[in-house]
Scaffold this active site. Sequence first.
Site, PDB file in Angstrom:
ATOM      1  N   GLY A  18      42.267   5.467  37.064  1.00  0.00           N
ATOM      2  CA  GLY A  18      41.568   4.323  35.921  1.00  0.00           C
ATOM      3  C   GLY A  18      39.638   4.417  35.542  1.00  0.00           C
ATOM      4  O   GLY A  18      39.930   6.060  36.413  1.00  0.00           O
ATOM      5  N   GLU A  19      39.255   3.626  34.992  1.00  0.00           N
ATOM      6  CA  GLU A  19      37.322   3.850  34.940  1.00  0.00           C
ATOM      7  C   GLU A  19      37.488   5.632  33.601  1.00  0.00           C
ATOM      8  O   GLU A  19      36.151   5.038  34.329  1.00  0.00           O
ATOM      9  CB  GLU A  19      37.107   4.764  36.762  1.00  0.00           C
ATOM     10  CG  GLU A  19      37.346   3.477  37.342  1.00  0.00           C
ATOM     11  CD  GLU A  19      36.534   4.446  39.290  1.00  0.00           C
ATOM     12  OE1 GLU A  19      35.928   5.129  38.778  1.00  0.00           O
ATOM     13  OE2 GLU A  19      37.295   3.800  39.651  1.00  0.00           O
ATOM     14  N   GLY A  20      38.189   5.724  33.685  1.00  0.00           N
ATOM     15  CA  GLY A  20      38.283   6.684  32.396  1.00  0.00           C
ATOM     16  C   GLY A  20      38.082   8.150  33.491  1.00  0.00           C
ATOM     17  O   GLY A  20      37.423   8.957  32.348  1.00  0.00           O
ATOM     18  N   GLU A  36      38.848   1.936  31.915  1.00  0.00           N
ATOM     19  CA  GLU A  36      38.880   0.016  32.280  1.00  0.00           C
ATOM     20  C   GLU A  36      38.777  -0.348  33.970  1.00  0.00           C
ATOM     21  O   GLU A  36      38.691   1.325  34.695  1.00  0.00           O
ATOM     22  CB  GLU A  36      39.622  -0.438  31.929  1.00  0.00           C
ATOM     23  CG  GLU A  36      41.587   0.402  32.033  1.00  0.00           C
ATOM     24  CD  GLU A  36      41.595   0.203  33.295  1.00  0.00           C
ATOM     25  OE1 GLU A  36      41.549  -0.401  34.304  1.00  0.00           O
ATOM     26  OE2 GLU A  36      41.723   2.336  33.619  1.00  0.00           O
TER      27      GLU A  36
END
Length: 341
Positions: A308-310, A166
Site C-alpha cells: 500500500g502507501e502508493g 492509502e
Amino acid sequence: MSSQTTSFKSLEDLRAACLDLPAGSDAAAGAVARRQDTLTKPPGSLGRLETIAAWLGRWQGRDMPKLDAVKVFVFAGNHGVTAQGVSAYPSEVTVQMVANFAGGGAAINQLARIAGAKLDVIPLDLEHPTGDFTQEQAMDEQAFLAAVSAGYGAVTKDLDLVCFGEMGIGNTTPAAAISTALFGGGAEKWTGRGTGVDDAGLQRKVVAIEAGLKRHADSLSDPLKIAAALGGRELAAILGATLAARKNNVPVLLDGFVCTAAIAPLARLHPTGLAHTIAAHVSAEAGHRRLLEALGLPPLLDLGMRLGEGSGACLAVNIIRSALECHAKMASFAEAGVSEK
C-alpha cells in the site's frame, strides 16, 4: 467545477459528477501517435511505452506531454470493522505510520524521492474510526461525502500526473467487501490475508464481509451506497481524487487492491470512468488481479508487492518518465539520417 472548493452536498450531486466526464483529447493523442511513427525504431517496438506517451497526451491535452509536477497522495483512515479481528495489527498503527511518513521513514518516502514526486499525506479523522459495517454503515451519507470531497479538493489543475495510495489498518476488508458487492462471486473469492493474518483471521474477514453484505443488502444495487456502507474514509477520498483528476485533465497511476477497489464504483457508474487511469502494478493481495481483470486494467508491474502507501504507483512513475523521455528525445528517421523501411 473547482477542485479546491467543491463539496458534494448529496449522493445525487456526486452521481451527476461521476456521469459527466470529459473524454480527453483525441487530437493530442493522435499527434503523439504520429510522432511515435517517425522515431528511429520499428513501429510499435517500444510496446506500452508508446501507448503510455499517447495516454499522457490525451489526458493532459498536450501534443508534447510533460511530467514537471508529479504528486503522490496518501490518504489515511481508520476502520471500525477491525473490532471483528480482521487485521494482524492494531488500529493505532495507522496514526503511527502517518507520523513515520512525516518523518521520512516509510517506503513511500524513498520511492517518491527517487521518482521526483512530491508526497502529500492526508489523514482523515483518524481519531474517529468508521462504523463497524457488520453492525452499521461504515459512513453515513454526510461522512462519506465529506471524505469524497476531501479527496476531490486535493487534486489541482497544475499537476501533470498523480499517484494515489492509502494507509489504514484493516482496510483490505472494506476493499474486499466493495469488490464482492460490485462484482459478486462471494467473499472468499475477494478476501486475502492483508497485513498477514493467519487462517483464523482470514476466516474472520470472510465472515465479517458476508455479515456486512447481508446487513446492507438494500444498498448493493448502488455503487455509491456500497462505497459508503462498506468502505472507509481513505477509500472515499481516493474515489473523490480520481474523479477530480478526470475533471482537471490529470492522468492517474493506481496503486494496489485497496486503491483499485476504492475507484471501482466510478467504473460501474460510467463506461469510461477509469480511462484516465493506469494500474501501476498487480499486488500480491488476493483479489487484486481478479479486480484489475474485471475493470479491464492491465498492470504495468508484477513485483509481489502488497504494502500500500502508493508504493507500487510511485514506483511506476519511473516507467512513465522513461516513456516520455523516449517520446520527447529520440531522433526521427529524418533527423538521424536513418533509412526507413
